[in-house]
Design an enzyme around this catalytic site. Structure first.
Site, PDB file in Angstrom:
ATOM      1  N   ASP A 145      27.159  24.105  26.105  1.00 31.29           N
ATOM      2  CA  ASP A 145      28.064  23.506  26.183  1.00 31.29           C
ATOM      3  C   ASP A 145      28.146  22.381  24.773  1.00 31.29           C
ATOM      4  O   ASP A 145      27.238  23.318  23.154  1.00 31.29           O
ATOM      5  CB  ASP A 145      27.226  21.630  26.417  1.00 31.29           C
TER       6      ASP A 145
ATOM      7  N   THR B 247      32.595  13.431  38.573  1.00 30.60           N
ATOM      8  CA  THR B 247      31.656  13.838  36.958  1.00 30.60           C
ATOM      9  C   THR B 247      31.963  12.568  36.117  1.00 30.60           C
ATOM     10  O   THR B 247      33.302  12.124  35.964  1.00 30.60           O
ATOM     11  CB  THR B 247      32.360  15.560  36.945  1.00 30.60           C
TER      12      THR B 247
ATOM     13  N   TYR C  59      47.763  20.215  30.419  1.00 27.36           N
ATOM     14  CA  TYR C  59      46.533  19.904  31.301  1.00 27.36           C
ATOM     15  C   TYR C  59      47.490  21.091  33.170  1.00 27.36           C
ATOM     16  O   TYR C  59      46.852  21.993  33.306  1.00 27.36           O
ATOM     17  CB  TYR C  59      46.263  18.727  32.372  1.00 27.36           C
TER      18      TYR C  59
ATOM     19  N   LYS D 172      45.421  24.959  33.245  1.00 22.91           N
ATOM     20  CA  LYS D 172      45.242  24.793  34.539  1.00 22.91           C
ATOM     21  C   LYS D 172      45.800  26.075  35.218  1.00 22.91           C
ATOM     22  O   LYS D 172      45.570  27.069  36.142  1.00 22.91           O
ATOM     23  CB  LYS D 172      45.339  24.239  35.547  1.00 22.91           C
TER      24      LYS D 172
ATOM     25  N   ASN E  41      33.756  27.048  32.119  1.00 25.56           N
ATOM     26  CA  ASN E  41      34.175  25.603  32.756  1.00 25.56           C
ATOM     27  C   ASN E  41      34.151  24.877  32.286  1.00 25.56           C
ATOM     28  O   ASN E  41      35.067  23.776  32.810  1.00 25.56           O
ATOM     29  CB  ASN E  41      32.969  25.560  34.076  1.00 25.56           C
TER      30      ASN E  41
HETATM   31  P1  NAP Z   1      32.161  16.682  32.554  1.00 29.77           P
HETATM   32  O1  NAP Z   1      31.674  16.169  32.704  1.00 29.77           O
HETATM   33  O2  NAP Z   1      33.438  15.991  31.256  1.00 29.77           O
HETATM   34  O3  NAP Z   1      32.220  18.438  32.145  1.00 29.77           O
HETATM   35  C1  NAP Z   1      33.043  18.845  30.866  1.00 29.77           C
HETATM   36  C2  NAP Z   1      31.558  19.628  29.908  1.00 29.77           C
HETATM   37  O4  NAP Z   1      32.805  20.172  28.939  1.00 29.77           O
HETATM   38  C3  NAP Z   1      31.276  18.381  28.912  1.00 29.77           C
HETATM   39  O5  NAP Z   1      29.767  18.567  28.467  1.00 29.77           O
HETATM   40  C4  NAP Z   1      32.048  18.277  27.510  1.00 29.77           C
HETATM   41  O6  NAP Z   1      31.684  18.707  26.750  1.00 29.77           O
HETATM   42  C5  NAP Z   1      31.996  19.968  27.667  1.00 29.77           C
HETATM   43  N1  NAP Z   1      32.977  21.231  26.668  1.00 29.77           N
HETATM   44  C6  NAP Z   1      33.827  20.328  26.373  1.00 29.77           C
HETATM   45  N2  NAP Z   1      35.164  20.814  25.455  1.00 29.77           N
HETATM   46  C7  NAP Z   1      34.391  21.570  24.860  1.00 29.77           C
HETATM   47  C8  NAP Z   1      34.414  22.771  24.473  1.00 29.77           C
HETATM   48  N3  NAP Z   1      35.315  23.421  23.525  1.00 29.77           N
HETATM   49  N4  NAP Z   1      33.551  23.938  24.502  1.00 29.77           N
HETATM   50  C9  NAP Z   1      31.936  24.005  25.279  1.00 29.77           C
HETATM   51  N5  NAP Z   1      31.961  22.957  26.249  1.00 29.77           N
HETATM   52  C10 NAP Z   1      32.717  22.198  26.257  1.00 29.77           C
HETATM   53  O7  NAP Z   1      33.799  17.532  33.337  1.00 29.77           O
HETATM   54  P2  NAP Z   1      33.636  18.063  35.006  1.00 29.77           P
HETATM   55  O8  NAP Z   1      34.626  17.053  35.471  1.00 29.77           O
HETATM   56  O9  NAP Z   1      32.413  18.544  35.374  1.00 29.77           O
HETATM   57  O10 NAP Z   1      34.661  19.649  34.178  1.00 29.77           O
HETATM   58  C11 NAP Z   1      34.381  20.441  34.006  1.00 29.77           C
HETATM   59  C12 NAP Z   1      35.470  21.340  34.721  1.00 29.77           C
HETATM   60  O11 NAP Z   1      36.448  21.358  36.132  1.00 29.77           O
HETATM   61  C13 NAP Z   1      37.141  21.471  33.522  1.00 29.77           C
HETATM   62  O12 NAP Z   1      37.595  22.360  33.002  1.00 29.77           O
HETATM   63  C14 NAP Z   1      38.043  20.139  34.590  1.00 29.77           C
HETATM   64  O13 NAP Z   1      38.739  20.420  33.743  1.00 29.77           O
HETATM   65  C15 NAP Z   1      37.784  20.896  35.501  1.00 29.77           C
HETATM   66  N6  NAP Z   1      38.118  20.258  36.931  1.00 29.77           N
HETATM   67  C16 NAP Z   1      37.821  18.438  37.076  1.00 29.77           C
HETATM   68  C17 NAP Z   1      37.943  18.048  38.701  1.00 29.77           C
HETATM   69  C18 NAP Z   1      37.189  16.700  38.443  1.00 29.77           C
HETATM   70  O14 NAP Z   1      37.502  16.185  39.415  1.00 29.77           O
HETATM   71  N7  NAP Z   1      36.085  17.009  37.612  1.00 29.77           N
HETATM   72  C19 NAP Z   1      39.159  18.379  38.373  1.00 29.77           C
HETATM   73  C20 NAP Z   1      39.250  19.905  38.687  1.00 29.77           C
HETATM   74  C21 NAP Z   1      39.030  20.175  37.528  1.00 29.77           C
HETATM   75  P3  NAP Z   1      31.603  17.287  25.384  1.00 29.77           P
HETATM   76  O15 NAP Z   1      30.865  15.975  26.678  1.00 29.77           O
HETATM   77  O16 NAP Z   1      30.050  16.781  24.250  1.00 29.77           O
HETATM   78  O17 NAP Z   1      32.932  17.053  25.656  1.00 29.77           O
END
Ligand code: NAP
Length: 252
Positions: A37, A191, A156, A160, A90
């Site tokens: 991360d 999340t 976005y 994606k 991810n």
């Molecule tokens: P999250 O809880 O914010 O987790 C994302 C993680 O990625 C965070 O720990 C973040 O670190 C880390 N990150 C961001 N930029 C980074 C980088 N440059 N290098 C390494 N790590 C990095 O979000 P999530 O909802 O679990 O999302 C995970 C994935 O699912 C994403 O790709 C998102 O687009 C996708 N997604 C999510 C949803 C949803 O509804 N939650 C829906 C569709 C797709 P920091 O906190 O330090 O920034």
């Protein structure tokens, strides 16, 4: 016998949300896990939690938009566990709703770097490591926004959709080399990324839940279940797929 017993798995963005649950599930299903991360403390803490439960894990601080740090992340995996079998790419950000014509080039570039270039860089360096031990399986996190448009999120949506295209291309290129590549397309999932909006106002929370086909948000472990299965040998004939895990949202 776990789904991924004896395998080595790397998960990016694993300090929080979907990535954290994926890392925990890989470990619960028998894999040794590299928890990567941007937030090094979060990565270490998830890895420690896995170890405390009797699993094998290390935490790695890595910005997956930076090629040198991606190389270091894969190198750390091989150094600690000797091979790489599974990768869940991810890490990502949500971005702010912006009218198409108001979106700045800086915001566009920032989004593409984190949500798309990171997947290219990760696969570029994971695949040689997998080939060195005879193959592997990769899952990239896209989104429902990887197959349909969303007004106000051009950066976005473009990123994606790009993840889906990269996934198909890598799947084709390495199909005969025993590397499977798939994408998981989460619907709105509970999340920190989404809690930012749902916690701001209960009415917004209800509106977001109603936008999901089943009427309630996905849970991060439900996305993790799909990612770990796609990386397991049970999915041996599944490659190049874009699996919607969204409680019947995009199909409407
Ligand atoms: P999250 O809880 O914010 O987790 C994302 C993680 O990625 C965070 O720990 C973040 O670190 C880390 N990150 C961001 N930029 C980074 C980088 N440059 N290098 C390494 N790590 C990095 O979000 P999530 O909802 O679990 O999302 C995970 C994935 O699912 C994403 O790709 C998102 O687009 C996708 N997604 C999510 C949803 C949803 O509804 N939650 C829906 C569709 C797709 P920091 O906190 O330090 O920034």
């Amino acid at each position: 016998m776990g789904l991924v017993d004896g395998k080595v798995a790397l998960v990016t963005g694993a300090g929080s949300g979907i990535g954290e649950h994926s890392a925990r599930l890989f470990a619960a299903e028998g894999a040794s896990v590299v928890v990567a991360d941007l937030n090094g403390d979060a990565a270490m803490s998830v890895a420690q939690a896995i170890v405390d439960l009797g699993g094998k894990a290390i935490g790695v601080q890595a910005d997956v938009t930076n090629e040198q740090q991606v190389i270091a992340m894969v190198t750390a995996t091989i150094k600690e566990f000797g091979r790489l079998d599974c990768a869940h790419n991810n890490a990502g950000i949500s971005g702010t709703m912006t009218a198409f014509t108001d979106l700045s080039l800086d915001d566009w570039n920032h989004m593409i770097a984190i949500n798309l270039t990171s997947v290219f860089l990760s696969m570029k360096h994971e695949i040689p490591a997998m080939l060195a031990s005879g193959g592997g399986a990769i899952v990239n996190t896209s989104s429902g926004a990887g197959v349909v448009g969303f007004a106000g999120l051009p950066h976005y949506v473009a990123a994606k959709h790009g993840v889906v295209g990269l996934t198909k291309t890598a799947a084709l290129e390495f199909a005969k080399s025993n590397i499977r590549v798939n994408a998981v397309l989460p619907g709105t999932t509970n999340t920190p990324m989404i809690q930012e909006f749902t916690n701001s106002n209960p009415d917004i929370g209800k509106m977001i839940a109603r936008s999901v086909g089943r009427g309630s948000l996905g849970q991060p472990e439900e996305i993790a279940q799909a990612a770990v299965w796609l990386c397991s040998d049970r999915a041996s004939f599944v490659s190049g797929d874009s699996m919607l895990v969204d409680g019947a949202t995009v199909c409407r």
